[in-house]
Motif scaffolding. Structure first.
Motif, PDB file in Angstrom:
ATOM      1  N   ALA A  40       8.773  85.950  63.319  1.00 39.26           N
ATOM      2  CA  ALA A  40       8.225  85.405  62.064  1.00 39.26           C
ATOM      3  C   ALA A  40       6.824  85.915  61.731  1.00 39.26           C
ATOM      4  O   ALA A  40       6.100  86.422  62.583  1.00 39.26           O
ATOM      5  CB  ALA A  40       8.186  83.878  62.182  1.00 39.26           C
ATOM      6  N   LEU A  41       6.453  85.724  60.469  1.00 35.18           N
ATOM      7  CA  LEU A  41       5.133  86.129  59.964  1.00 35.18           C
ATOM      8  C   LEU A  41       3.989  85.390  60.660  1.00 35.18           C
ATOM      9  O   LEU A  41       2.867  85.851  60.687  1.00 35.18           O
ATOM     10  CB  LEU A  41       5.018  85.783  58.469  1.00 35.18           C
ATOM     11  N   THR A  42       4.322  84.208  61.195  1.00 34.98           N
ATOM     12  CA  THR A  42       3.299  83.378  61.820  1.00 34.98           C
ATOM     13  C   THR A  42       3.050  83.766  63.283  1.00 34.98           C
ATOM     14  O   THR A  42       2.106  83.298  63.894  1.00 34.98           O
ATOM     15  CB  THR A  42       3.761  81.901  61.811  1.00 34.98           C
ATOM     16  N   HIS A  43       3.922  84.568  63.843  1.00 37.34           N
ATOM     17  CA  HIS A  43       3.852  84.898  65.271  1.00 37.34           C
ATOM     18  C   HIS A  43       2.570  85.685  65.603  1.00 37.34           C
ATOM     19  O   HIS A  43       2.136  86.508  64.807  1.00 37.34           O
ATOM     20  CB  HIS A  43       5.100  85.712  65.633  1.00 37.34           C
ATOM     21  N   TYR A  46       2.777  89.459  65.054  1.00 40.83           N
ATOM     22  CA  TYR A  46       2.739  89.857  63.640  1.00 40.83           C
ATOM     23  C   TYR A  46       1.303  89.804  63.132  1.00 40.83           C
ATOM     24  O   TYR A  46       0.815  90.727  62.476  1.00 40.83           O
ATOM     25  CB  TYR A  46       3.637  88.934  62.796  1.00 40.83           C
ATOM     26  N   GLN A  47       0.640  88.702  63.469  1.00 44.52           N
ATOM     27  CA  GLN A  47      -0.708  88.515  62.927  1.00 44.52           C
ATOM     28  C   GLN A  47      -1.695  89.540  63.477  1.00 44.52           C
ATOM     29  O   GLN A  47      -2.534  90.051  62.744  1.00 44.52           O
ATOM     30  CB  GLN A  47      -1.171  87.097  63.205  1.00 44.52           C
ATOM     31  N   GLU A  50      -0.899  92.779  61.732  1.00 45.51           N
ATOM     32  CA  GLU A  50      -1.302  92.743  60.326  1.00 45.51           C
ATOM     33  C   GLU A  50      -2.812  92.985  60.206  1.00 45.51           C
ATOM     34  O   GLU A  50      -3.276  93.769  59.378  1.00 45.51           O
ATOM     35  CB  GLU A  50      -0.932  91.390  59.718  1.00 45.51           C
ATOM     36  N   ASN A  71      11.241  89.292  60.959  1.00 45.17           N
ATOM     37  CA  ASN A  71      12.498  88.524  61.053  1.00 45.17           C
ATOM     38  C   ASN A  71      13.767  89.356  61.233  1.00 45.17           C
ATOM     39  O   ASN A  71      14.817  89.022  60.677  1.00 45.17           O
ATOM     40  CB  ASN A  71      12.666  87.646  59.797  1.00 45.17           C
ATOM     41  N   ASP A 220      10.226  78.633  67.477  1.00 45.63           N
ATOM     42  CA  ASP A 220      10.450  79.340  66.196  1.00 45.63           C
ATOM     43  C   ASP A 220      11.943  79.470  65.881  1.00 45.63           C
ATOM     44  O   ASP A 220      12.365  79.353  64.744  1.00 45.63           O
ATOM     45  CB  ASP A 220       9.856  80.753  66.246  1.00 45.63           C
ATOM     46  N   LEU A 274      -4.913  85.100  69.796  1.00 42.96           N
ATOM     47  CA  LEU A 274      -3.968  84.442  68.886  1.00 42.96           C
ATOM     48  C   LEU A 274      -2.886  83.711  69.680  1.00 42.96           C
ATOM     49  O   LEU A 274      -2.462  82.608  69.329  1.00 42.96           O
ATOM     50  CB  LEU A 274      -3.317  85.468  67.962  1.00 42.96           C
ATOM     51  N   GLN A 278      -1.961  79.628  69.631  1.00 40.79           N
ATOM     52  CA  GLN A 278      -0.670  79.102  69.136  1.00 40.79           C
ATOM     53  C   GLN A 278       0.208  78.424  70.185  1.00 40.79           C
ATOM     54  O   GLN A 278       1.092  77.656  69.852  1.00 40.79           O
ATOM     55  CB  GLN A 278       0.131  80.237  68.494  1.00 40.79           C
ATOM     56  N   THR A 281       0.297  74.546  70.252  1.00 43.77           N
ATOM     57  CA  THR A 281       0.987  74.003  69.072  1.00 43.77           C
ATOM     58  C   THR A 281       2.502  74.092  69.258  1.00 43.77           C
ATOM     59  O   THR A 281       3.246  73.175  68.894  1.00 43.77           O
ATOM     60  CB  THR A 281       0.591  74.812  67.803  1.00 43.77           C
TER      61      THR A 281
END
Ligand code: GCU
Length: 331
Positions: A40-43, A46-47, A50, A71, A220, A274, A278, A281
């Motif tokens: 996912a974009l939130t992983h 990915y971050q 990016e 994804n 996820d 990162l 995470q 959470t």
């Protein structure tokens, strides 16, 4: 999933028609770097990537840009690695287990319990000792630019797993590599290789008894819905690798290539941070969804997996040196 995949392939084909396939010759002065990613974009992966893309764009005055397809829209990790080899995309994040299929020495990085801690792992990823390994796949058309942490993996099924005996006869999904299958055998279960996207349904339908992963992916992908007991075997800290097409890198101006290399190396630290932001959470979210976390005495699992360390290092001088180098960095 199939529809999304076809759509993405269509978009990719259009993009390539516009910008020219990276297999064509001639030096590059910029372009869109297409990157496949299966989560996912939130992983954190990915971050981190990016952000690296933003830095690279800025450093090249906007000549280069990252375009990340998340994804699994471009297919599973095995398929996306082949897309790089064909020059259809330029980069991807794939697990170390995929790369092991191209050079067996990568199996060392994915051995159960080879890292003592996250600090140890970070030291290994940032010390430079992995460079010869990372360049070793050039002949296969790709190379590794960076290793990202993916925490530690743990088993999950419908019951607590506290000893290797508890896994007896249980079909546990593992990533697609010989080392992952062997690892599950030494842990006491039956390793069933499969790509990530198929796991939920396979557990739901009883084809599998469970899986093994880190907490972020477990949450996820909602695997807790079909396997709600998460036993902390912490059996492997296998990394994810940022890989790039070698032919594309060669066509970049040397100064751009160096920038990209440096920025991706720097992103490793960022990704570790990162990850740590995470992970709590993810655990919290698992608890809210009713997951039972089970503390495990890892010693019997560690003991059983030692045989795999011997096997993985026995056939290769380079592999043995790499293994010793990694262990020497443990504190
Ligand atoms: C982790 C890892 C991925 C991998 C996945 C899997 O989430 O970061 O690269 O695809 O596990 O189990 O397949």
């Amino acid at each position: 999933m199939r529809k999304r995949y076809l759509l993405a392939m269509g978009l990719l084909a259009m993009g390539l028609a516009c910008s020219g396939c990276s297999k064509s010759s001639g030096q590059l002065d910029g372009g869109i770097i297409r990157i496949a990613y299966n989560q996912a974009l939130t992983h954190p992966h990915y971050q981190a990537l990016e952000r690296a893309g933003e830095r690279f764009k800025e450093a090249t005055g906007g000549r280069y840009e990252f375009l990340i397809y998340p994804n699994e829209v471009l297919g599973d990790q095995r398929a996306t690695l082949e897309l790089i080899q064909n020059g259809a995309i330029q980069m991807a994040i794939v697990n170390n287990a995929m790369v092991e299929n191209y050079n067996k020495d990568f199996s060392i990085l994915g051995l159960p319990y080879i890292f003592d801690s996250q600090e140890h792992q970070k030291e290994v990823f940032t010390s430079g000792i992995l460079e010869p390994l990372f360049e070793s796949t050039k002949e296969e058309g790709f190379e590794v630019m960076a290793a990202y942490t993916a925490g530690s993996r743990n088993v999950y099924t419908g019951k607590p797993i506290e000893t290797p005996k508890d896994l007896d006869g249980m079909k546990m999904r593992v990533m697609e590599s010989p080392t992952m299958v062997a690892m599950m055998k030494y842990m006491g279960g039956v390793g069933t290789p499969m790509s990530q996207g198929e796991v939920y349904t396979a557990i739901q339908q009883g084809v599998l008894d469970g899986g093994e992963n880190n907490e972020i992916t477990y949450v996820d992908l909602k695997h807790y819905e079909v396997a709600p007991v998460f036993s902390k075997t912490q059996h492997v800290m296998i990394p994810d690798l940022v890989i790039a097409e070698s032919a594309y890198l060669e066509r970049m101006k040397p100064e751009d290539r160096e920038l990209l290399t440096q920025i991706l190396e720097d992103s490793v630290e960022d990704e570790f941070n990162l990850w740590n932001e995470q992970i709590e959470t993810a655990k919290e979210s698992a608890r809210e969804h009713g997951v039972t976390f089970v503390d495990v005495d890892i010693k019997p699992f560690q003991e059983n997996c030692k045989k795999l360390h011997e096997e993985a290092t026995s056939g290769s001088v380079f592999g043995k040196e790499l293994y010793n180098g990694i262990r020497a960095l443990a504190r």
